[in-house]
Motif scaffolding. Structure first.
Motif, mmCIF file in Angstrom:
data_model
loop_
_atom_site.group_PDB
_atom_site.id
_atom_site.type_symbol
_atom_site.label_atom_id
_atom_site.label_comp_id
_atom_site.label_asym_id
_atom_site.label_seq_id
_atom_site.Cartn_x
_atom_site.Cartn_y
_atom_site.Cartn_z
ATOM 1 N N PHE A 110 -1.780 13.084 3.671
ATOM 2 C CA PHE A 110 -0.780 12.379 2.870
ATOM 3 C C PHE A 110 0.520 12.306 3.657
ATOM 4 O O PHE A 110 0.972 13.316 4.209
ATOM 5 C CB PHE A 110 -0.525 13.100 1.539
ATOM 6 N N CYS B 121 2.763 9.546 -0.294
ATOM 7 C CA CYS B 121 3.184 10.272 -1.502
ATOM 8 C C CYS B 121 4.600 10.785 -1.257
ATOM 9 O O CYS B 121 4.782 11.874 -0.716
ATOM 10 C CB CYS B 121 2.240 11.448 -1.780
ATOM 11 N N ARG C 85 -2.124 8.206 -4.796
ATOM 12 C CA ARG C 85 -0.705 8.123 -4.470
ATOM 13 C C ARG C 85 0.114 8.592 -5.666
ATOM 14 O O ARG C 85 -0.110 8.145 -6.793
ATOM 15 C CB ARG C 85 -0.319 6.691 -4.119
#
Lengths: 446, 446
Positions: free
Chosen positions: B324, B353, B383
């Motif tokens: 992420f 994110c 997300r």
């Protein structure tokens, strides 16, 4: 009667700027008109010896005031400290400053705030070496391996270099150190010169200065490249014909290129046998440097003057991205972090060829290479310290170059101290030089 | 009669600090007592519309004055600029500021100086969106792919993402964007909350806030870890039993560990099914993150709030170091650089994110994720935007969270504007809050 221990009583800062842009000294593909500057700091104490610690961060003009503000922000961490304790363990100060949990947010350990830490930590080392009556290189070389290990912050590098590794390297470095110290005192440490190669110089000036460099005993010079390929080919041809085939010519792109461009451009210059390509791309691009290095053989890759800290150097070494590691005396968090970086280089067997020039970078960094030679790597093979012949006259104990070698400093301290008259004249914007300069050049209204 | 174009007339800065350390809000393993702060900037113009551009860099207290000084150093680049030209091409300003050859030395593109660039570039985007009468997310989503490409600086990333790549991604992103915009307006963008998990909170407070988060519709919470393993095991067990098995619990070490320690510690917590480990080590350690990721499966790796620029994000993606990518609205050089980073993430298919919290980071970063959903990645799958319920009351158009989702802002601009009363009260050190505070707490002499 109680004995009162000495304390740091003041952290005095100065915004010092020199008008170097007017002569195109220092001009390169990314820095067309630098005004070499120093965010300068003096640590004052109430000790009877009257000694002070001097340090600075080098900048190129605008923003030197921001750098001074960052040093000022550290003052509360300094004032009141016990001087004996500080000099016995500058590493404790270094860790305290980089660890300040609020200031840390502004980095961590990079950019303006980290250079501020470097300036005050170096000032503390200057003070410690002066109190020991030794030049810094000797103060370090005479220290025990155990104490030197205690001065290194292993956070974020312990996966590659443990305290045990460091102790082994430093203990091995003592073998033969007496003989090396004597050799250093007799001969000095090899230098190369960038003075001929600034981008703004004419071909005639390049030829003249390159020939003079050889006559002065240098065996390596450096050319700035990266603005225009045809110009670079012409200048490289000019330089090669001026110095002949036996002299190394390094080239330096000062981060001008993307990775594919770096590879193409370096290949296009390879017929003139460049020794290394320096800063081919972003100093943050570890993997990019590795790709460049894999594609420009036999030209070697060097970087470091803008490498922000030991964590990035660690990775440049892990990734096999560089042939030469270029430490800088005022970019990272001071002597302590440079000890970590010298140890990393020694662990990987990569030669250290310091960046210098600017304001006082030659004066500082020579101490680190000399310590490395006497007590760590134990060799000067394939190692040279950059030399640029600018602004040394402003220092109380300027570098001394003889026959292409830095002569070992004899004066106690870190050679960081500027003449009081320089601090008065070049203080920006209200020093005597700058006020007189403005009187000569009336501002035009826009 | 000649038409006079509007100009930037002033760059006004404010040192704004909130006393958050008193409640241990925001406490983690590396930031035990942050005083959430903003180096705040207002661009004023002489346009008849009276609109202003607002922006800021988030800091954690000490050093906010250094951050303000860095923004002040950029003012000469802003004052006098044509407002129409600026709003038609904020990328030109961004490139000009990061390219200033003297200021660049203080980075390049990292730390205090780069965050200053980000603050003023974001202020320019706030002004541009206000003049277009659109919230920033919509201003971006309505722009043509060609214009968005023109807003990206491809220097140092073109080896991985070319302008052609970017154009293809943005053109593809238009497919179905109308439907996604309507969906966004109806439902919002998914959030997760860190409010329960600060390190300084008691187990009772953790349990209470974790349960409330689930009741409020969040499907992911986050816990700060890294100070003490036994404590972390207890807190992780407490959190897991509070929320049950169906809720994701991310953990966040805030750079506390070396690489080997990060692997061991994460494994020791894995029985409680942590979703991701965030900032396991130095944000500069690309290769270190890759090693951690390879060794903590199935726990995922997230980082980004301290990643200094697009060059480091590029490498994190190249090295397969992260699951992420956590953009931050005020760490890098503003909207333009975040566009580059969103494009890099899209190219590699890595979910973004965002980091948020602090002062106004939620307000800003929601616009970037919403643009990404509507017009670039086209999905919210895997997300989530971080949400922390602090200090929103100081903003003129605070974020609105409903059922665990950020609601799409409707007001024109970048949601960056603080109430005038906040600027008056929390100006440091002489705002009304701070002077009243000092009157209540007489200084003790040391």
């Amino acid at each position: 009667m109680t004995s009162v221990s000495a304390r740091i009583t003041a952290v005095e800062t100065h915004d010092i700027r020199f008008p170097t842009s007017r002569e195109l000294d220092g001009s390169d593909a990314m820095n067309p008109d630098p005004d070499y500057s120093a965010a300068y700091v003096v640590l004052r104490t109430n000790a009877e010896d009257g000694l002070e610690g001097h340090g600075f961060a080098f900048t190129t003009g605008r923003g030197n005031d921001v750098q001074v503000a960052a040093i000022d922000a550290l003052a509360p961490h300094l004032v009141g400290r016990d001087v004996d304790a500080l000099c016995a363990d500058p590493g404790s100060l270094a860790r305290h400053l980089t660890g300040d949990s609020q200031l840390r947010w502004l980095g961590p350990e990079k950019g303006v705030m980290h250079m501020a830490v470097g300036a005050v930590v170096n000032a503390a080392w200057d003070l410690a070496a002066k109190r020991a009556h030794k030049p810094l290189w000797r103060f370090l070389a005479d220290a025990t391996p155990e104490w030197l290990v205690s001065q290194v912050d292993f956070r974020y590098i312990a996966d590659v270099l443990t305290p045990g590794d460091a102790l082994r390297l430093l203990t091995a470095g003592r073998n033969g150190s007496d003989a090396r110290r004597e050799r250093l005192l007799a001969r000095g440490y090899p230098a190369y010169t960038t003075s001929p190669g600034w981008l703004g110089y004419s071909d005639e000036k390049l030829t003249r200065l390159a020939r003079r460099a050889v006559a002065d005993g240098f065996t390596q010079i450096k050319l700035k490249v990266g603005a225009d390929l045809e110009d670079d080919i012409r200048r490289m041809r000019t330089a090669r014909s001026a110095v002949g085939p036996g002299i190394r010519i390094a080239i330096d792109a000062n981060q001008r290129w993307n990775v594919p461009e770096a590879i193409e451009w370096t290949k296009a210059l390879s017929e003139f046998d460049p020794y290394w390509i320096e800063e081919p791309t972003s100093p943050d691009d570890i993997l990019g440097h590795a790709t460049v290095r894999a594609n420009v053989t036999p030209v070697k890759v060097a970087t470091g003057e803008h490498v922000q800290n030991r964590v990035v150097f660690k990775q440049l070494l892990q990734a096999g991205a560089i042939d030469f590691l270029q430490i800088d005396a005022t970019r990272v968090g001071g002597v302590n972090e440079n000890l970590a970086i010298l140890l990393l280089a020694a662990k990987f067997g990569v030669p250290v060829c310091p960046h210098a020039g600017g304001v006082g970078l030659c004066e500082l960094v020579q101490h680190l290479s000399m310590f490395d030679y006497v007590a760590l790597s134990g060799t000067t093979e394939n190692r040279v310290i950059e030399f640029v012949d600018h602004l040394h006259e402003h220092f109380v104990t300027p570098v001394l170059i003889r026959d292409g070698h830095y002569q070992a400093p004899a004066a106690a301290g870190f050679s960081a101290e500027m003449h009081p008259g320089t601090l008065t004249a070049y203080a920006y914007p209200n020093g005597t030089f700058w006020t007189a300069d403005r009187a000569l050049t009336p501002e035009t209204s826009s």
